[in-house]
Design a protein around this motif. Structure first.
Motif, PDB file in Angstrom:
ATOM      1  N   ASP A 419       0.869  -1.176   0.000  1.00  0.00           N
ATOM      2  CA  ASP A 419       0.000   0.000   0.000  1.00  0.00           C
ATOM      3  C   ASP A 419       0.910   1.230   0.000  1.00  0.00           C
ATOM      4  O   ASP A 419       2.135   1.096  -0.029  1.00  0.00           O
ATOM      5  N   THR A 420       0.328   2.429   0.078  1.00  0.00           N
ATOM      6  CA  THR A 420       1.181   3.626   0.082  1.00  0.00           C
ATOM      7  C   THR A 420       1.860   3.759   1.443  1.00  0.00           C
ATOM      8  O   THR A 420       1.404   3.182   2.441  1.00  0.00           O
ATOM      9  N   ILE A 421       2.933   4.544   1.478  1.00  0.00           N
ATOM     10  CA  ILE A 421       3.628   4.783   2.759  1.00  0.00           C
ATOM     11  C   ILE A 421       2.633   5.422   3.730  1.00  0.00           C
ATOM     12  O   ILE A 421       2.555   5.059   4.908  1.00  0.00           O
ATOM     13  N   TYR A 422       1.847   6.367   3.197  1.00  0.00           N
ATOM     14  CA  TYR A 422       0.867   7.079   4.021  1.00  0.00           C
ATOM     15  C   TYR A 422      -0.087   6.091   4.722  1.00  0.00           C
ATOM     16  O   TYR A 422      -0.264   6.142   5.931  1.00  0.00           O
ATOM     17  N   PRO A 454       9.823   8.745  -4.813  1.00  0.00           N
ATOM     18  CA  PRO A 454       9.255   9.290  -6.074  1.00  0.00           C
ATOM     19  C   PRO A 454       7.900   9.961  -5.893  1.00  0.00           C
ATOM     20  O   PRO A 454       7.668  11.036  -6.433  1.00  0.00           O
ATOM     21  N   ASP A 455       6.990   9.358  -5.128  1.00  0.00           N
ATOM     22  CA  ASP A 455       5.665   9.974  -4.941  1.00  0.00           C
ATOM     23  C   ASP A 455       5.442  10.393  -3.498  1.00  0.00           C
ATOM     24  O   ASP A 455       4.300  10.438  -3.026  1.00  0.00           O
ATOM     25  N   GLY A 456       6.500  10.657  -2.782  1.00  0.00           N
ATOM     26  CA  GLY A 456       6.376  11.101  -1.390  1.00  0.00           C
ATOM     27  C   GLY A 456       5.577  10.114  -0.565  1.00  0.00           C
ATOM     28  O   GLY A 456       5.811   8.894  -0.644  1.00  0.00           O
ATOM     29  N   GLN A 458       2.666   9.136  -1.005  1.00  0.00           N
ATOM     30  CA  GLN A 458       1.784   8.266  -1.806  1.00  0.00           C
ATOM     31  C   GLN A 458       2.572   7.194  -2.557  1.00  0.00           C
ATOM     32  O   GLN A 458       2.019   6.484  -3.395  1.00  0.00           O
ATOM     33  N   THR A 459       3.868   7.060  -2.263  1.00  0.00           N
ATOM     34  CA  THR A 459       4.666   6.011  -2.915  1.00  0.00           C
ATOM     35  C   THR A 459       4.133   4.648  -2.510  1.00  0.00           C
ATOM     36  O   THR A 459       3.928   4.378  -1.333  1.00  0.00           O
ATOM     37  N   MET A 460       3.903   3.821  -3.524  1.00  0.00           N
ATOM     38  CA  MET A 460       3.395   2.465  -3.241  1.00  0.00           C
ATOM     39  C   MET A 460       4.561   1.578  -2.814  1.00  0.00           C
ATOM     40  O   MET A 460       5.626   1.616  -3.420  1.00  0.00           O
ATOM     41  N   LEU A 461       4.321   0.801  -1.764  1.00  0.00           N
ATOM     42  CA  LEU A 461       5.339  -0.151  -1.326  1.00  0.00           C
ATOM     43  C   LEU A 461       4.918  -1.534  -1.783  1.00  0.00           C
ATOM     44  O   LEU A 461       3.731  -1.831  -1.835  1.00  0.00           O
ATOM     45  N   SER A 462       5.915  -2.340  -2.112  1.00  0.00           N
ATOM     46  CA  SER A 462       5.544  -3.725  -2.438  1.00  0.00           C
ATOM     47  C   SER A 462       5.356  -4.488  -1.136  1.00  0.00           C
ATOM     48  O   SER A 462       5.741  -4.013  -0.062  1.00  0.00           O
ATOM     49  N   GLU A 463       4.758  -5.668  -1.239  1.00  0.00           N
ATOM     50  CA  GLU A 463       4.442  -6.455  -0.048  1.00  0.00           C
ATOM     51  C   GLU A 463       5.707  -6.704   0.772  1.00  0.00           C
ATOM     52  O   GLU A 463       6.743  -7.058   0.224  1.00  0.00           O
ATOM     53  N   GLY A 464       5.622  -6.461   2.075  1.00  0.00           N
ATOM     54  CA  GLY A 464       6.775  -6.660   2.953  1.00  0.00           C
ATOM     55  C   GLY A 464       7.630  -5.411   3.059  1.00  0.00           C
ATOM     56  O   GLY A 464       8.466  -5.290   3.942  1.00  0.00           O
TER      57      GLY A 464
END
Ligand SMILES: Nc1ncnc2c1ncn2[C@@H]1O[C@H](COP(=O)(O)OP(=O)(O)OP(=O)(O)O)[C@@H](O)[C@H]1O
Ligand SMILES: [Mg+2]
Length: 575
Positions: A419-422, A454-456, A458-464
């Motif tokens: 999900d996003t960092i946020y 890259p998207d502050g 809202q940067t998407m993280l991969s699982e884990g």
């Protein structure tokens, strides 16, 4: 089948009455259609046939056709919606149950099995409702009506049909049993492959490093071959029996021709009746063919129900529902004993108290039981002897949800969601405002590196949490814990090789997290240990030394030795 459906659907089972009734009506109309044909044929043979009669018959057939379309359409749509709804509910029920189980349940083996239950078994069950149920009802009701009709035309037809069906039924049962057995083997083989694939993908670094990929990862290879063999055997074991059933039931057609011809020659039935018997017999044979492929599927629901029941029967943690709030956060371990899966004792009588608002540091050699002590407080497991209390209340009376809402946990192996960092930070407090999320990230010294992504936020993280360094992941998990602002904090300080800046930032974040909270910290750094109100030195699952920094140094035991070594290490120079 209905018993299994009832167990899985609960009260919603009643909603199946509509599609079942519509399927029965559909079969009735199907039979009426044959009645219309009988009258028309009879008229043709006795000479009373006319254009008006053909018109009437056509109108009847059209009416029946339209009604059957409506009934089938409504029954099918209704069954589709009910099936999807029921499987969704069942998956949620299973998910809700699984989340309350102790961690011992989730070993590698059960992950493959759980995956099988949540996907294949629930899908099997959905298929029964969406596709099989109405078909079974139709086959059964049309079968009964047809046999009744054949008896009505001439008892010999009815008897012959019953005898042939009687011969075919044991073959059908055997095919169902063979299919059930091979389905069990097939599911086991699938579960093995899933387990192995999970191991393979999550451990890909190790496999590559030791050149265990491809054919050299023998276990995956073996399980994939096992799945291939189980699939082939499954098809081959059922095929001869299904075919046998079909051949026996298909014999009805020539037998009926012979009987019909004989009876007609003797004048016991009319030519019209003979033709119609042929129609009904051909339809009946077709429907029985459908049954031969439906029956193994129906049998599979029994196995699916067994698997679902096995998961649901796993006892979740008990608690007292009357306990809905905690207001005192003194923690006490009273002669706590614990062993994983009933094996060797890992904790052998641990007793200590941690007053609310104080910090207790746990230190000791690897394998001494530090992580186990913190895991017991969060009820990942339940103690096997003694008790743990929060505010004087045994934690076995407190629901895992209530415990979790009062606890912030930061472990070494930080797990971030896809999900996003946020959103990963906001997990700590789902209703947090944007300002609160940013404030927590700033306090955890994570704001700057998040903005550099890259998207502050809202940067998407991969699982884990792939794509972030160990230190970054840990700061996100600290931000999450800070946002939660829970009265109890469980911390496992990182020992990984962070650079000096990173380490300082994380230490600062840790200090903010621990302020005014009841903290159990697995400490690796002298800074944290020194500041702790109480230090517990663990060895072989027992408290070996206990006190604060000064008293333990004065004792001159294991703790004093470690401190001396750490102090000495500071003066080392690389030359
Ligand atoms: N899930 C588990 N199943 C079975 N045994 C376990 C499990 N987790 C830990 N153990 C065993 O329990 C003992 C204590 O483990 P624990 O993780 O509490 O040690 P620790 O003090 O935290 O060690 P470390 O400093 O290396 O993290 C060890 O002997 C370990 O092998
Ligand atoms: Mg540990």
């Amino acid at each position: 089948m209905m018993k299994d459906i009832k167990f899985l659907m609960g009260a919603d089972c009643k909603k199946l009455i509509l599609p079942i009734c519509l399927s029965v009506l559909d079969s009735l109309l199907n039979s009426v259609m044959y009645g219309v044909m009988l009258l028309t044929l009879a008229a043709l043979y006795d000479g009373s046939f006319s254009a008006a009669m053909v018109m009437r018959a056509l109108l009847w057939l059209l009416g029946i056709f339209v009604l059957r379309c409506i009934f089938q359409g409504v029954a099918f749509t209704d069954a589709q919606c009910l099936g999807a709804n029921a499987s969704g509910k069942l998956r949620l029920r299973l998910g809700n149950h699984i989340r309350k189980l102790h961690l011992g349940y989730f070993n590698n083996h059960s992950i493959g099995r759980l995956n099988g239950v949540l996907t294949t078994d629930v899908t099997d069950y959905e298929t029964i409702i969406t596709h099989c149920l109405c078909d079974v009802v139709k086959v059964a009701s049309f079968g009964i009506l047809s046999v009744g009709f054949l008896f009505y035309i001439h008892p010999a037809f009815g008897l012959v049909t019953l005898v042939v069906c009687g011969l075919a039924v044991p073959v059908l049962f055997r095919s169902g049993k063979a299919s059930g057995d091979s389905a069990t083997r097939l599911k086991q083989a699938k579960s093995n492959v899933v387990t192995r694939l999970i191991e393979y993908i999550s451990g890909i670094k190790t496999f590559r490093l030791y050149n265990l990929t491809g054919a050299r990862f023998v276990k995956l290879d073996r399980d994939l071959k096992g799945l291939r063999d189980a699939s082939t055997k499954s098809e081959l074991s059922v095929l001869p029996l299904s075919l046998g059933f079909y051949i026996i039931t298909a014999m009805l057609i020539p037998i009926s021709i012979i009987f019909g011809g004989y009876l007609q020659m003797r004048g016991e039935i009319t030519a019209a009746q003979f033709v119609l018997v042929m129609f009904v017999t051909v339809s009946l044979v077709d429907l029985l063919g459908v049954l031969s492929s439906l029956y193994p599927q129906i049998r599979s629901i029994t196995k699916a129900t067994e698997n679902v029941r096995e998961v649901l029967d796993e006892t979740p943690f008990g608690y007292d529902p009357a306990v809905t709030k905690l207001d005192n956060f003194d923690i006490a371990y009273e002669d706590v004993h614990f062993s994983y899966n009933g094996k060797q004792e890992v904790l052998g009588g641990v007793s200590f108290t941690a007053k609310a608002g104080t910090t207790t540091a746990l230190i000791g050699p690897s394998g001494s039981g530090k992580t186990t002590i913190t895991s017991l407080l969060s009820r990942f497991w339940d103690v096997t002897g003694g008790r743990i209390t929060i505010g004087g209340r045994d934690i076995r009376e407190i629901s895992p949800d209530l415990l979790a809402s009062n606890m912030a946990i930061v472990f070494q192996d930080v797990y971030l969601l896809n999900d996003t960092i946020y959103n990963n930070i906001r997990i700590g407090k789902p209703d947090a405002t944007e300002e609160e999320v940013y404030a927590a990230a700033k306090a955890a010294c994570a704001h700057a590196f998040i903005l550099a992504q890259p998207d502050g936020y809202q940067t998407m993280l991969s699982e884990g949490g792939g794509g972030l360094s160990g230190g970054e992941k840990q700061r996100i998990s600290i931000a999450r814990a800070l946002l939660k602002d829970a009265p109890i904090v469980l911390l496992d300080e990182t020992t990984s090789n962070l650079d000096a800046d990173n380490e300082q930032e994380i230490n600062r974040a840790f200090r903010k997290l621990m302020k005014h909270k009841t903290v159990l910290v697995i400490a690796h750094k002298l800074g944290t240990i020194r500041r702790a109100d109480q230090i517990l030195v663990l060895k072989d699952g027992k408290i070996y030394e206990e006190g604060n920094h000064e008293t333990l140094l004065a004792q001159g035991g294991w703790y004093a030795d470690v401190c001396r070594e750490q102090e000495a290490a500071k003066t080392w120079q690389i030359s």
